[in-house]
Design an enzyme around this catalytic site. Structure first.
Site, PDB file in Angstrom:
ATOM      1  N   THR A 169       0.640  -1.078   0.012  1.00 52.33           N
ATOM      2  CA  THR A 169       0.034   0.054  -0.119  1.00 52.33           C
ATOM      3  C   THR A 169       0.838   1.338   0.053  1.00 52.33           C
ATOM      4  O   THR A 169       0.728   2.211  -0.800  1.00 52.33           O
ATOM      5  CB  THR A 169      -0.937   0.016   1.191  1.00 52.33           C
ATOM      6  OG1 THR A 169      -1.754  -0.999   1.005  1.00 52.33           O
ATOM      7  CG2 THR A 169      -1.797   1.091   1.309  1.00 52.33           C
ATOM      8  N   ASN A 203      -6.246  -9.161  -7.934  1.00 53.59           N
ATOM      9  CA  ASN A 203      -6.267  -9.918  -6.741  1.00 53.59           C
ATOM     10  C   ASN A 203      -7.805 -10.433  -6.627  1.00 53.59           C
ATOM     11  O   ASN A 203      -7.872 -11.346  -5.776  1.00 53.59           O
ATOM     12  CB  ASN A 203      -5.908  -8.886  -5.497  1.00 53.59           C
ATOM     13  CG  ASN A 203      -6.729  -7.407  -5.534  1.00 53.59           C
ATOM     14  OD1 ASN A 203      -6.346  -6.809  -6.729  1.00 53.59           O
ATOM     15  ND2 ASN A 203      -7.506  -7.165  -4.620  1.00 53.59           N
ATOM     16  N   GLN A 255       0.224  -9.990  -6.437  1.00 56.54           N
ATOM     17  CA  GLN A 255      -0.411 -11.211  -6.477  1.00 56.54           C
ATOM     18  C   GLN A 255       0.363 -12.038  -7.619  1.00 56.54           C
ATOM     19  O   GLN A 255       0.279 -13.365  -7.573  1.00 56.54           O
ATOM     20  CB  GLN A 255      -1.905 -10.881  -6.926  1.00 56.54           C
ATOM     21  CG  GLN A 255      -2.741 -10.394  -5.800  1.00 56.54           C
ATOM     22  CD  GLN A 255      -2.945 -11.263  -4.652  1.00 56.54           C
ATOM     23  OE1 GLN A 255      -2.835 -12.279  -4.568  1.00 56.54           O
ATOM     24  NE2 GLN A 255      -3.441 -10.272  -3.740  1.00 56.54           N
ATOM     25  N   THR A 297      14.361   4.824  10.279  1.00 59.45           N
ATOM     26  CA  THR A 297      15.149   3.615  10.426  1.00 59.45           C
ATOM     27  C   THR A 297      14.846   2.350   9.976  1.00 59.45           C
ATOM     28  O   THR A 297      13.966   1.750  10.227  1.00 59.45           O
ATOM     29  CB  THR A 297      15.609   3.378  11.846  1.00 59.45           C
ATOM     30  OG1 THR A 297      15.687   4.580  12.845  1.00 59.45           O
ATOM     31  CG2 THR A 297      16.410   2.212  12.382  1.00 59.45           C
ATOM     32  N   CYS A 334      -9.036  -8.209   0.413  1.00 59.10           N
ATOM     33  CA  CYS A 334      -7.922  -7.178   0.701  1.00 59.10           C
ATOM     34  C   CYS A 334      -8.324  -6.106   1.311  1.00 59.10           C
ATOM     35  O   CYS A 334      -7.318  -5.258   1.888  1.00 59.10           O
ATOM     36  CB  CYS A 334      -7.311  -7.169  -0.733  1.00 59.10           C
ATOM     37  SG  CYS A 334      -6.149  -8.415  -1.020  1.00 59.10           S
TER      38      CYS A 334
HETATM   39  N1  PLP Z   1      -1.802  -4.673  -4.157  1.00 55.27           N
HETATM   40  C1  PLP Z   1      -2.532  -5.961  -4.453  1.00 55.27           C
HETATM   41  C2  PLP Z   1      -2.732  -6.444  -5.716  1.00 55.27           C
HETATM   42  C3  PLP Z   1      -2.994  -6.818  -3.274  1.00 55.27           C
HETATM   43  O1  PLP Z   1      -3.653  -7.797  -3.669  1.00 55.27           O
HETATM   44  C4  PLP Z   1      -2.771  -6.025  -1.995  1.00 55.27           C
HETATM   45  C5  PLP Z   1      -3.391  -6.856  -0.939  1.00 55.27           C
HETATM   46  O2  PLP Z   1      -3.886  -6.344   0.097  1.00 55.27           O
HETATM   47  C6  PLP Z   1      -2.122  -4.955  -1.874  1.00 55.27           C
HETATM   48  C7  PLP Z   1      -1.600  -4.190  -3.103  1.00 55.27           C
HETATM   49  C8  PLP Z   1      -1.890  -4.155  -0.489  1.00 55.27           C
HETATM   50  O3  PLP Z   1      -1.032  -4.835   0.172  1.00 55.27           O
HETATM   51  P1  PLP Z   1      -0.650  -4.570   1.919  1.00 55.27           P
HETATM   52  O4  PLP Z   1      -2.071  -4.561   2.368  1.00 55.27           O
HETATM   53  O5  PLP Z   1       0.333  -5.524   2.278  1.00 55.27           O
HETATM   54  O6  PLP Z   1      -0.043  -3.114   1.725  1.00 55.27           O
END
Ligand code: PLP
Length: 380
Positions: free
Chosen positions: A73, A145, A184, A242, A329
């Site tokens: 993210t 995803n 993914q 850090t 997600c």
């Molecule tokens: N991008 C994709 C394609 C995802 O499936 C996800 C899943 O949550 C994310 C980004 C975000 O990952 P995170 O929640 O680990 O930041």
């Protein structure tokens, strides 16, 4: 009681033994700040450099093009805000297939949404027609995803290459940066940024049996990114703070392990996927969503028309199967899936949509149990 079957690997993966073991030395004995000047800290800095080089080797890029981030993210936000911040008055192209970390970022920058095909891939004609002299960024995930569809990146890069050539002829200095979220796909599709011609890419560690809130970000040398965080200048100023070397070690171990298992796991997943699909195709009121040809081998996404997916998922849970409605997600919301809407699914198809995603521990027996439980859920 029999062990429940976990079929939601697209939302989370258990941390692998190799990843946990790689973290251990940095939690207590080698806890030092990698920027400190004493010998023990310099050793940690040296390890950090080696970890960066190891990740770079897998991606076939320079170590200086690899950044460690606090999750996919954050990495997606960093690139989008970084590029559009660096090139004022420019805009970004994306589609509703993108993860929420990208789609919601688009509400805060100048952007243009392109259409999606019925089988869950970005419409390359719509993308081509949307590019103007002011487009600085194209965001296209490697694989979705929710429905697991693999995107036509090579085709997109042909379009991009032409635009870049035209720009250089007409002295338009605005870059056309292509960002790819490979969170993914990385388990099943190799990520070779330079071969593809893309400018940045992210791999989320929590989806590849590494620690959560950690990610590897590739950014091509020479890219201007306006920093979104300000601090001590770590990670070349892109991600100050850090360095969590233990987390990074766990992430890089997961990257290496995933890379080495890709071929065998892809083959195994594909066989299980086909087995599951053949069983589901015999079930009344179940349809498979998204392209079967261009698809991650661990994803099975269905619609059970006339049913409510939350009820199905709760019944499955009672029967020992952990699955997801649409996409697990994002934080729970009543909004229907933007991906499925963009693909043109009906309200009933979206309401009845369920996602099964398999992983390293999934067996044929698990699929039999899941299909049996689904049949039961649809009867009761
Ligand atoms: N991008 C994709 C394609 C995802 O499936 C996800 C899943 O949550 C994310 C980004 C975000 O990952 P995170 O929640 O680990 O930041």
């Amino acid at each position: 009681m029999t062990k429940p079957v976990f079929l939601d690997f697209a939302s989370a993966t258990p941390q692998s033994d190799a990843s946990i073991a790689a973290m251990q030395p940095y939690l207590q004995s080698n806890f030092y700040n990698a920027s400190a000047l004493y010998l023990a800290a310099k050793k940690v800095k040296h390890d950090l450099n080696n970890l960066r080089a190891a990740a770079a080797k897998v991606l076939q890029v320079r170590p200086s093009e690899v950044y460690f981030m606090a999750g996919a993210t954050e990495a997606n936000n960093t690139v989008i805000k970084g590029i559009l911040g660096a090139y004022k008055d420019s805009f970004c192209i994306y589609s509703d297939l993108e993860h929420d970390s990208i789609r919601t970022s688009m509400l805060h920058v100048a952007s243009q949404k392109v259409t999606v095909t019925a089988d869950g891939r970005i419409n390359t004609v719509s993308l081509k027609n949307s590019i103007t002299d002011n487009t600085s960024l194209i965001v296209c995930m490697y694989a979705n995803n929710e429905v697991g569809t693999i995107q036509p990146l090579e085709e997109i890069m042909k379009i991009v290459k032409k635009v870049r050539e035209e720009r250089s002829k007409s002295n338009n200095l605005l870059p056309l940066h292509v960002h790819v979220d490979a969170s993914q796909s990385f388990q099943y599709v190799p990520l070779l940024p330079h071969k593809l011609g893309i400018d940045s890419a992210v791999i989320g560690s929590g989806k590849i049996y590494g620690p959560k809130q950690s990610a590897v970000l590739f950014v091509k040398a020479g890219t201007s990114l306006q920093p979104t965080l300000r601090g001590g200048g770590q990670e070349a100023g892109i991600r100050p703070g850090t360095e969590n070397v233990g987390l990074i070690a766990g992430t890089v171990a997961a990257v290496l392990e995933t890379d080495s298992l890709r071929l065998s796991e892809s083959k195994r997943m594909h066989e299980l996927q086909m087995y599951c699909v053949s069983k589901l195709q015999n079930m009344q009121s179940v349809t498979i969503n998204g392209s079967l040809k261009y698809r991650l081998p661990n994803n099975i996404h269905i619609s059970c028309v006339g049913y409510d997916n939350e009820i199905i998922v709760m019944k499955l849970d009672e029967l020992g199967i952990m699955a997801a409605t649409g996409s697990a997600c994002h934080a729970s919301s009543d909004e229907p899936s933007a991906v499925l809407q963009a693909m043109g699914l009906t309200t009933e198809q979206i309401q009845g949509s369920v996602r099964f995603t398999m992983g390293r521990t999934t067996t044929k027996k698990d699929i039999d149990k899941a299909v049996g439980a689904l049949a039961k859920s649809l009867l009761s």
